[in-house]
Scaffold this active site. Structure first.
Site, PDB file in Angstrom:
ATOM      1  N   LYS A 185     -12.308  -1.372   7.528  1.00 27.51           N
ATOM      2  CA  LYS A 185     -11.569  -2.369   8.286  1.00 27.51           C
ATOM      3  C   LYS A 185     -11.922  -2.272   9.766  1.00 27.51           C
ATOM      4  O   LYS A 185     -12.437  -3.207  10.351  1.00 27.51           O
ATOM      5  CB  LYS A 185     -10.065  -2.208   8.061  1.00 27.51           C
ATOM      6  CG  LYS A 185      -9.673  -2.611   6.647  1.00 27.51           C
ATOM      7  CD  LYS A 185      -8.638  -1.692   6.081  1.00 27.51           C
ATOM      8  CE  LYS A 185      -8.483  -1.813   4.579  1.00 27.51           C
ATOM      9  NZ  LYS A 185      -8.481  -3.134   4.014  1.00 27.51           N
ATOM     10  N   ASP A 190      -1.123   6.764   6.396  1.00 28.70           N
ATOM     11  CA  ASP A 190      -2.234   5.919   5.980  1.00 28.70           C
ATOM     12  C   ASP A 190      -2.498   4.943   7.129  1.00 28.70           C
ATOM     13  O   ASP A 190      -1.742   4.003   7.338  1.00 28.70           O
ATOM     14  CB  ASP A 190      -1.839   5.169   4.705  1.00 28.70           C
ATOM     15  CG  ASP A 190      -2.905   4.169   4.256  1.00 28.70           C
ATOM     16  OD1 ASP A 190      -3.920   4.006   4.969  1.00 28.70           O
ATOM     17  OD2 ASP A 190      -2.715   3.537   3.200  1.00 28.70           O
ATOM     18  N   TRP A 196       0.819  -1.208   0.000  1.00 31.14           N
ATOM     19  CA  TRP A 196       0.000   0.000   0.000  1.00 31.14           C
ATOM     20  C   TRP A 196       0.847   1.250   0.000  1.00 31.14           C
ATOM     21  O   TRP A 196       0.549   2.226  -0.699  1.00 31.14           O
ATOM     22  CB  TRP A 196      -0.999  -0.005   1.161  1.00 31.14           C
ATOM     23  CG  TRP A 196      -2.028  -1.074   0.961  1.00 31.14           C
ATOM     24  CD1 TRP A 196      -2.150  -2.234   1.657  1.00 31.14           C
ATOM     25  CD2 TRP A 196      -3.062  -1.100  -0.047  1.00 31.14           C
ATOM     26  NE1 TRP A 196      -3.190  -2.980   1.143  1.00 31.14           N
ATOM     27  CE2 TRP A 196      -3.766  -2.311   0.103  1.00 31.14           C
ATOM     28  CE3 TRP A 196      -3.438  -0.225  -1.060  1.00 31.14           C
ATOM     29  CZ2 TRP A 196      -4.833  -2.662  -0.718  1.00 31.14           C
ATOM     30  CZ3 TRP A 196      -4.505  -0.575  -1.887  1.00 31.14           C
ATOM     31  CH2 TRP A 196      -5.189  -1.779  -1.707  1.00 31.14           C
TER      32      TRP A 196
HETATM   33  N1  PMP Z   1      -4.239   1.524   2.397  1.00 27.45           N
HETATM   34  C1  PMP Z   1      -4.282   0.397   3.128  1.00 27.45           C
HETATM   35  C2  PMP Z   1      -3.292   0.207   4.225  1.00 27.45           C
HETATM   36  C3  PMP Z   1      -5.257  -0.569   2.851  1.00 27.45           C
HETATM   37  O1  PMP Z   1      -5.293  -1.702   3.568  1.00 27.45           O
HETATM   38  C4  PMP Z   1      -6.196  -0.339   1.820  1.00 27.45           C
HETATM   39  C5  PMP Z   1      -7.300  -1.307   1.501  1.00 27.45           C
HETATM   40  N2  PMP Z   1      -7.031  -2.628   1.667  1.00 27.45           N
HETATM   41  C6  PMP Z   1      -6.098   0.834   1.083  1.00 27.45           C
HETATM   42  C7  PMP Z   1      -5.122   1.749   1.411  1.00 27.45           C
HETATM   43  C8  PMP Z   1      -7.047   1.136  -0.043  1.00 27.45           C
HETATM   44  O2  PMP Z   1      -8.295   1.419   0.466  1.00 27.45           O
HETATM   45  P1  PMP Z   1      -9.550   1.665  -0.472  1.00 27.45           P
HETATM   46  O3  PMP Z   1      -9.922   0.346  -1.049  1.00 27.45           O
HETATM   47  O4  PMP Z   1     -10.582   2.243   0.438  1.00 27.45           O
HETATM   48  O5  PMP Z   1      -9.128   2.640  -1.539  1.00 27.45           O
END
Ligand code: PMP
Length: 363
Positions: free
Chosen positions: A198, A174, A104
């Site tokens: 989450k 994040d 991520w």
């Molecule tokens: N950052 C992290 C740490 C994540 O776990 C996720 C989703 N799994 C995201 C960003 C992306 O999130 P979204 O699907 O809401 O764009």
């Protein structure tokens, strides 16, 4: 009702049962309102109160002071990968540093590179993101506009237990997959963002907490719907917000305050739950092999492989037969991933730990 299974999904993920029960109870008609949260206008006293309470609960849980703003946005955390550099870099003439500790963070950096001059202050790819940097591993530019990191890498299962030292450079984080799992020294941060799906609610809303200082950087030239300043000015009501999702976040934050008793208690419970699984891994004599190095292990996403990778399919299938669902690891890491967010009950984790021990015995 259909029996509920234990949901180890990385997200959207398990929600607290009392929250779901309240949603169900009031689904057809909110008390004193007469319509449901799925139908109601965002410009009405009921929703004004929902927004106010949700923000207030978050402020209480995280100790967020008046010099920070709380925004409710859409587009998921991935939109923040773009909004952060668009709002915080334009007009500064500066670049930003990214601490990349997993998939991520890598994606956040790649998106930011479309917007400005971005450097990797650390990139853990060489070791397949199995560890975190210490402060002295960081190659930081003291002039950077901000430093970005990912507190918990959902795919690899590595998690910062504290904040990297970045001097006077604002820290942007994040926190998508460990939001509200522990108390956070919010004053150490310039901006944090978390999609709700989450630890905080259903998909559809993303919470941003940012300091007034950083808010001042948003340029008037930005597209309206990508401008933090305008969301702050309009109290997140720039357009129709995800009413239902925010309502559920309100109930989850209420649950954290009233049923759990705050984030210090939540953190203690999370540590207990994670230890139950890491203990099985560590005492398995190598039958189970954790992906993350022990010092960097996540309390939220427990990632591991089986010594005999050929049995991983059987592991997932037999677990499912026991009511333990969505344990397959992400394709880039392989193996197994057990996501044990705030709302995963202790009994669910205990059931998984028991299953892991009996699976090992049988193999
Ligand atoms: N950052 C992290 C740490 C994540 O776990 C996720 C989703 N799994 C995201 C960003 C992306 O999130 P979204 O699907 O809401 O764009």
């Amino acid at each position: 009702m259909e029996k509920r299974v234990y949901n180890f999904s990385p997200g959207p993920a398990v929600l607290p049962l009392p929250v779901l029960e309240e949603v169900q109870r009031d689904l057809l008609s909110l008390p004193g309102v007469g319509v449901s949260a799925l139908e109601i206008s965002h410009r009405c006293p009921w929703f004004d109160k929902v927004l106010e309470e949700t923000e207030g609960n978050l402020r209480k849980l995280l100790g967020i002071g008046p010099n920070y703003r709380v925004l409710f946005l859409q587009g998921g955390s991935r939109l923040q990968f773009s909004m952060v550099p668009m709002n915080l870099l334009r007009g500064t003439g500066k670049g930003a540093d990214y601490i990349v500790t997993g998939s991520w963070g890598q994606m956040a950096m790649t998106e930011a590179q479309r917007e400005g001059k971005i450097r990797a202050a650390y990139n853990g790819k060489a070791t397949n993101f199995d560890r975190l940097p210490t402060d002295k591993d960081l190659d930081l530019d003291p002039q950077a506009a901000y430093v970005h990191f990912t507190s918990n890498e959902t795919i690899q299962g590595v998690q910062f237990a504290g904040e990297p030292a970045t001097g006077n450079v604002p820290l942007v984080c994040d926190v998508s997959s460990d939001f509200l799992h522990r108390p956070l020294p919010i004053d150490r941060y310039g901006l944090i963002y978390a999609c709700a799906q989450k630890n905080a609610g259903p998909a559809g809303v993303t919470v941003v907490v940012m300091s007034e200082d950083l808010l001042a950087r948003s340029s008037d030239q930005l597209p309206t719907m990508l401008n933090y300043k305008l969301y702050a000015d309009e109290k997140s009501l720039l357009n129709t917000p995800p009413v239902f999702a925010i309502y559920v976040v309100m109930l989850v934050t209420r649950w954290l305050l009233n049923d759990i008793g705050g984030l210090a208690k939540m953190h203690a419970l999370n540590k207990q739950k994670a230890a139950m699984l890491y203990d099985v891994i560590d005492s398995s004599g190598g039958f189970y092999q954790g992906h993350a190095q022990p010092a960097c292990r996540s309390l939220m996403n427990v990632t591991f492989r089986l010594r005999d990778a050929a049995t991983e399919g059987a592991f997932v299938k037999q677990a499912e037969a026991k009511g333990l669902h969505y344990l397959k690891g992400h394709r880039s890491v392989g193996g197994i991933r057990a996501s044990i967010y705030n709302a995963m009950p202790q009994e669910g984790v205990a059931a998984l730990a028991d299953f892991m021990r009996s699976f090992q015995k049988a193999h």
